[in-house]
Scaffold this motif. Structure first.
Motif, PDB file in Angstrom:
ATOM      1  N   HIS A  80       0.811  -1.232   0.000  1.00  0.00           N
ATOM      2  CA  HIS A  80       0.000   0.000   0.000  1.00  0.00           C
ATOM      3  C   HIS A  80       0.836   1.270   0.000  1.00  0.00           C
ATOM      4  O   HIS A  80       0.409   2.294  -0.515  1.00  0.00           O
ATOM      5  CB  HIS A  80      -0.920   0.022   1.234  1.00  0.00           C
ATOM      6  N   ILE A  81       2.011   1.212   0.618  1.00  0.00           N
ATOM      7  CA  ILE A  81       2.847   2.433   0.704  1.00  0.00           C
ATOM      8  C   ILE A  81       3.541   2.637  -0.642  1.00  0.00           C
ATOM      9  O   ILE A  81       4.401   1.843  -1.030  1.00  0.00           O
ATOM     10  CB  ILE A  81       3.915   2.313   1.825  1.00  0.00           C
ATOM     11  N   VAL A  82       3.133   3.690  -1.354  1.00  0.00           N
ATOM     12  CA  VAL A  82       3.753   3.942  -2.662  1.00  0.00           C
ATOM     13  C   VAL A  82       4.748   5.097  -2.616  1.00  0.00           C
ATOM     14  O   VAL A  82       5.612   5.223  -3.476  1.00  0.00           O
ATOM     15  CB  VAL A  82       2.702   4.174  -3.780  1.00  0.00           C
ATOM     16  N   ASP A  83       4.619   5.948  -1.615  1.00  0.00           N
ATOM     17  CA  ASP A  83       5.629   7.006  -1.462  1.00  0.00           C
ATOM     18  C   ASP A  83       5.711   7.374   0.013  1.00  0.00           C
ATOM     19  O   ASP A  83       4.734   7.249   0.755  1.00  0.00           O
ATOM     20  CB  ASP A  83       5.274   8.241  -2.296  1.00  0.00           C
ATOM     21  N   PHE A  84       6.900   7.833   0.409  1.00  0.00           N
ATOM     22  CA  PHE A  84       7.117   8.214   1.796  1.00  0.00           C
ATOM     23  C   PHE A  84       8.274   9.200   1.818  1.00  0.00           C
ATOM     24  O   PHE A  84       9.343   8.904   1.332  1.00  0.00           O
ATOM     25  CB  PHE A  84       7.477   6.956   2.617  1.00  0.00           C
ATOM     26  N   HIS A  85       8.019  10.396   2.305  1.00  0.00           N
ATOM     27  CA  HIS A  85       9.147  11.329   2.404  1.00  0.00           C
ATOM     28  C   HIS A  85       8.902  12.353   3.500  1.00  0.00           C
ATOM     29  O   HIS A  85       7.779  12.781   3.749  1.00  0.00           O
ATOM     30  CB  HIS A  85       9.429  12.029   1.070  1.00  0.00           C
ATOM     31  N   GLY A  86       9.983  12.752   4.172  1.00  0.00           N
ATOM     32  CA  GLY A  86       9.842  13.725   5.255  1.00  0.00           C
ATOM     33  C   GLY A  86      11.113  14.515   5.449  1.00  0.00           C
ATOM     34  O   GLY A  86      12.202  14.057   5.108  1.00  0.00           O
ATOM     35  N   GLY A  87      10.961  15.716   5.991  1.00  0.00           N
ATOM     36  CA  GLY A  87      12.118  16.536   6.360  1.00  0.00           C
ATOM     37  C   GLY A  87      12.790  17.199   5.181  1.00  0.00           C
ATOM     38  O   GLY A  87      12.529  16.864   4.024  1.00  0.00           O
TER      39      GLY A  87
END
Ligand SMILES: [Zn+2]
Length: 467
Positions: free
Chosen positions: A204-211
């Protein structure tokens, strides 16, 4: 110990030079000098080149011997002794950014304060150091050392200037940098960069970004989930999470509270908020929930526990760690870590602990960079000389402290950071403004004059030592 008679001379010197000090700082403020990748002849750009030319002209006007290290840095010296004591400040500045109420490149004087990019970091302090040397010169003090003011041009962008200075000049017997705060900074924690890789199946996780940057606690972190509906999430506090539907999937953004990596107390890491929340969403795959839970576990504290590297020592207190940037590579969540470790701890030992802890907890942990701590015992004659200068002028009983930040001092075998920021300085610019690297950067004129006095005392004290 400075005699009463000498103190009167110092006070008179500062009163006479007050306007010149401000004028010289103004000259440097008016030359924007953000360090960039320049060309041959101007390695950190035209701005830094012009600013160094202007600064060296000021030193020449005072009758000091100047040197230009091909615009990587420059210096001005007095005396002709073999052993050198140096003061190293920098002329480059961070970009002005937004939110200024005055022109960042025109020095504004208002209510006893000066404003402009560089008045506090570090053009102003460099000029204060210069005038301390001028006092010794003008009063024909017999010099037991050569005193050299070194003006770097790339402190804010990797300190590529220091390397050149160390190639061209002998290593100073002692150096202090006026690029921090009083009373005296006798140690800087080790700075380590590491990463954690948390594999999942990408169901389910297709993108993840932070900071944004590695040395700030991430205050935003976003995930894109396919095949998940708002209902699957349950109740999410809207003040902490934004949830939006998009063509790619459900977009969730966590909103935390940033702070510098060296002082993470009070921050809330958005990467932790998001991974912790995702680890509890039953509609995600087990692999995803597990990866998020493992990532979140590394950020439940900021004193090393989450990475299995908690430690502390007497001079520096506890280790700190934060994550500044998170991203997704293939089916892996990748978190960077910025770690500030105590001065007596060995980087190799910490590396081994971090990597084996990660392995034992089912993810890959790796140390990518390590800059060793620097530390001068508070019992050394040099540190005592600086501390007594501060205490004599202020009437306080200040102690040496260790910080998590990094200054020029860590590049030299015998160096500390010394002023000129006073804890008691008021901030007329308002919350989130007025400080170094902020909009409306300002400095208190009266306290700056006090700093010159402390620097003169310090040089006089050092001059008496047999180093
Ligand atoms: Zn600085």
């Amino acid at each position: 110990m400075v005699s009463k008679e000498l103190e009167q001379k110092i006070d008179a010197f500062i009163a006479e030079n007050r306007e010149n000090i401000l004028k010289d700082i103004e000259t440097l403020i008016e030359i924007p000098s953000v360090s960039i990748d320049g060309e041959a002849g101007a390695p950190f750009g035209e701005g830094c080149k012009k600013c160094l030319d202007a600064a060296l002209a000021i030193c020449e006007r005072m009758g000091m011997a100047t040197k230009n290290y091909d615009y990587y840095a420059g210096s001005a010296s007095i005396g002709d002794k073999e052993k050198e004591i140096s003061i190293m400040g920098h002329l480059d500045v961070v970009p002005e950014g937004n939110g200024w109420s005055v022109d960042p490149y025109k020095m504004t004087v208002k209510d006893g304060f000066i404003y402009g990019r560089g008045v506090a970091d570090d053009k102003g302090p460099a000029v204060l150091g210069l005038y301390a040397m001028k006092f010794l010169k003008d009063h024909n003090i017999p010099l037991n050392y050569t005193y050299r003011l070194v003006l770097g041009c790339s402190e804010e962008r990797g300190m590529g200037d220091v390397k050149v200075v160390l190639e061209r000049e002998k290593v100073p017997t002692f150096m202090f940098t006026p690029d921090a705060s009083f009373p005296v900074i006798n140690g800087e924690k080790g700075i380590m960069g590491a990463e954690g890789r948390f594999a999942h199946d990408g169901a389910h996780i297709v993108d993840f970004h932070g900071g944004l940057v590695g040395n700030m606690v991430a205050d935003r972190c976003t995930v894109v989930l396919k095949g998940i509906s708002k209902e699957d999430l349950g109740e999410l506090c809207p003040c902490k999470f934004d949830v939006e539907e998009s063509a790619e999937g459900l977009v969730i953004t966590a909103k935390g509270k940033g702070s510098h990596a060296s002082m993470p107390a009070g921050s809330v890491n958005a990467i932790w908020m998001l991974t912790d929340m995702l680890s509890k969403i039953s509609a995600l795959s087990e692999a995803e929930r597990e990866a998020c839970a493992k990532a979140a576990a590394t950020l439940t504290d900021y004193n090393g526990v989450g990475l299995g590297i908690d430690c502390e020592d007497e001079p520096s207190g506890k280790i700190t760690h934060i994550s500044g940037v998170a991203k997704m590579e293939g089916n892996e969540l990748v978190l960077n870590y910025n770690i500030r470790y105590p001065v007596t701890v060995k980087g190799e030992e910490l590396t081994a602990r971090l990597e084996s802890y990660a392995q034992a907890h089912g993810y890959v942990g790796k140390v990518l960079k390590d800059s060793a701590p620097s530390y001068r015992s508070a019992d050394t004659a040099e540190v005592k000389a600086l501390l007594s200068a501060y205490n004599d002028v202020t009437g306080k009983n200040g102690k040496a402290i260790v910080i998590g930040g990094g200054t020029y001092a860590r590049n030299f075998p015998n160096a500390v950071a010394f002023g000129p920021e006073f804890a008691e300085m008021k901030n007329p610019a308002g919350e989130g403004k007025g400080g170094v690297h902020m909009a409306d950067e300002c400095n208190d004129i009266e306290l700056m004059m006090k700093a010159v006095k402390i620097y003169i005392y310090a040089l006089l004290n050092l001059n008496e030592l047999a180093l």
